[in-house]
Design a protein around this motif. Structure first.
Motif, PDB file in Angstrom:
ATOM      1  N   ARG A  30      49.676  -1.384   1.887  1.00  0.00           N
ATOM      2  CA  ARG A  30      49.360  -2.793   1.672  1.00  0.00           C
ATOM      3  C   ARG A  30      48.007  -3.160   2.273  1.00  0.00           C
ATOM      4  NH1 ARG A  30      49.928  -7.813   3.854  1.00  0.00           N
ATOM      5  NH2 ARG A  30      50.328  -6.899   5.895  1.00  0.00           N
ATOM      6  N   PHE A  31      47.718  -2.670   3.489  1.00  0.00           N
ATOM      7  CA  PHE A  31      46.426  -3.028   4.083  1.00  0.00           C
ATOM      8  C   PHE A  31      45.303  -2.073   3.677  1.00  0.00           C
ATOM      9  CE2 PHE A  31      47.992  -0.292   7.613  1.00  0.00           C
ATOM     10  CZ  PHE A  31      46.873   0.501   7.843  1.00  0.00           C
ATOM     11  N   LEU A  32      45.650  -0.834   3.305  1.00  0.00           N
ATOM     12  CA  LEU A  32      44.605   0.092   2.867  1.00  0.00           C
ATOM     13  C   LEU A  32      44.028  -0.302   1.511  1.00  0.00           C
ATOM     14  CD1 LEU A  32      45.972   3.598   3.927  1.00  0.00           C
ATOM     15  CD2 LEU A  32      44.132   2.274   4.988  1.00  0.00           C
ATOM     16  N   LYS A  33      44.820  -0.978   0.673  1.00  0.00           N
ATOM     17  CA  LYS A  33      44.327  -1.420  -0.630  1.00  0.00           C
ATOM     18  C   LYS A  33      43.163  -2.379  -0.479  1.00  0.00           C
ATOM     19  CE  LYS A  33      47.069  -2.850  -3.773  1.00  0.00           C
ATOM     20  NZ  LYS A  33      48.190  -3.584  -4.433  1.00  0.00           N
ATOM     21  N   VAL A  34      43.138  -3.146   0.594  1.00  0.00           N
ATOM     22  CA  VAL A  34      42.057  -4.124   0.808  1.00  0.00           C
ATOM     23  C   VAL A  34      41.350  -3.775   2.122  1.00  0.00           C
ATOM     24  CG1 VAL A  34      42.997  -6.005  -0.561  1.00  0.00           C
ATOM     25  CG2 VAL A  34      43.829  -5.685   1.765  1.00  0.00           C
ATOM     26  N   TRP A  35      40.922  -2.527   2.265  1.00  0.00           N
ATOM     27  CA  TRP A  35      40.370  -2.029   3.515  1.00  0.00           C
ATOM     28  C   TRP A  35      39.109  -2.769   3.948  1.00  0.00           C
ATOM     29  CZ3 TRP A  35      35.453  -0.057   3.679  1.00  0.00           C
ATOM     30  CH2 TRP A  35      34.879   0.302   2.441  1.00  0.00           C
ATOM     31  N   VAL A  36      38.356  -3.300   3.003  1.00  0.00           N
ATOM     32  CA  VAL A  36      37.153  -4.047   3.388  1.00  0.00           C
ATOM     33  C   VAL A  36      37.538  -5.279   4.205  1.00  0.00           C
ATOM     34  CG1 VAL A  36      35.191  -5.378   2.516  1.00  0.00           C
ATOM     35  CG2 VAL A  36      35.834  -3.235   1.399  1.00  0.00           C
ATOM     36  N   GLN A  37      38.623  -5.915   3.814  1.00  0.00           N
ATOM     37  CA  GLN A  37      39.096  -7.104   4.510  1.00  0.00           C
ATOM     38  C   GLN A  37      39.870  -6.765   5.782  1.00  0.00           C
ATOM     39  OE1 GLN A  37      41.631  -9.595   2.100  1.00  0.00           O
ATOM     40  NE2 GLN A  37      42.506 -10.631   3.884  1.00  0.00           N
ATOM     41  N   THR A  38      40.670  -5.714   5.733  1.00  0.00           N
ATOM     42  CA  THR A  38      41.583  -5.432   6.843  1.00  0.00           C
ATOM     43  C   THR A  38      41.021  -4.464   7.878  1.00  0.00           C
ATOM     44  OG1 THR A  38      42.628  -3.679   5.527  1.00  0.00           O
ATOM     45  CG2 THR A  38      43.613  -5.887   5.413  1.00  0.00           C
TER      46      THR A  38
END
Length: 267
Positions: A30-38
């Motif tokens: 879930r967080f790796l999909k949006v790694w730029v944000q997370t």
């Protein structure tokens, strides 16, 4: 005519390993999909904190004991990144599921409350440690980060990430909307983080604040984490370990109880 037998239901033992592993993978993915944000964004934010302090000193070498201030500051900033992101991971995961109405997808499978608790916490710990590792590597480019006691670094990082993951899980279950979660962040997590010795040594503050710092569990994991790098501590390591273990146990029991009773997540 041949009769087709109905499929046998899958037997789940004392631990639903498949369900537990699936939930952990879900939280990490879930967080790796949006790694730029997370991942990338928190690292940049932490580096900006460091840059502000470095520029404010104007090239003056200030010391905390026999340690340069910027070297003293770096572990505190890394720990702050670890804790804030561990908290954000679990709190957002639960609250978003509640708001979107898909929390039922987590509650329906045969997964015990303690397995759900463990899965959420592991996801938060992984994100916190990943952000912390990247942040530490980035800061190490500009300031030396000695590894005086690597075991203390790892232990306090995992314990701190676990504590904030549990706190985020409890907050996510309690909150009904994003405003509630923002209140927990602004009035609980941020003050405890900033008043825990992240940016200063508590030995340099007035006696009242020195006493209050010892009541703050955040102080102990930052102090122990910093000790792992520079070998200098403001408190007692044994007391800090006991406080962290006790706090994590209480929070884990609270989170498990909330999930097992369906508090605010079951109709």
């Amino acid at each position: 005519m041949s009769q087709t037998s109905s499929p046998m239901p899958r037997q789940v033992g004392a631990v639903n390993w498949i369900g537990l592993a699936t939930m952990i993978r879900r939280e990490i993915h879930r967080f790796l999909k949006v790694w730029v944000q997370t991942i990338a964004a928190p690292v940049v934010t932490t580096l900006l904190f460091y840059a502000v302090f470095a520029l404010a000193l104007g090239g003056v070498v200030r010391m905390v004991g026999d340690i340069p201030f910027l070297q003293f500051l770096a572990p505190g900033l890394v720990m702050m990144a670890i804790t804030q992101n561990a908290f954000a991971n679990t709190s957002s995961s639960v609250l978003v599921s509640k708001v979107q109405g898909n929390i039922v997808d987590v509650l329906m499978p045969p997964i015990a409350a303690w397995e759900l608790t463990l899965a959420y916490v592991v996801g938060g710990i992984v994100r916190g440690l990943l952000v912390g590792l990247v942040t530490a590597l980035a800061i190490a480019v500009v300031v030396p980060l000695p590894l005086a006691h690597p075991g203390y670094i790892l232990f306090h990082a995992v314990m701190a990430a676990g504590l904030l993951s549990l706190l985020g899980l409890i907050g996510g279950i309690w909150a009904d909307k994003f405003d509630h979660m923002a209140a927990v962040t602004n009035f609980v997590v941020t003050p405890l983080s900033f008043l825990s010795g992240t940016f200063y040594s508590i030995n340099s503050v007035p006696p009242l604040f020195h006493f209050l710092a010892h009541l703050n569990p955040f102080f102990y994991f930052i102090d122990g984490f910093r000790y792992g790098f520079i070998g200098q501590t403001d408190g007692t390591l044994g007391t800090g370990i006991a406080v962290m273990l006790g706090t994590n146990a209480v929070l884990a029991l609270t989170a498990w109880r909330m999930l097992s009773t369906g508090y605010k997540i079951k109709a």
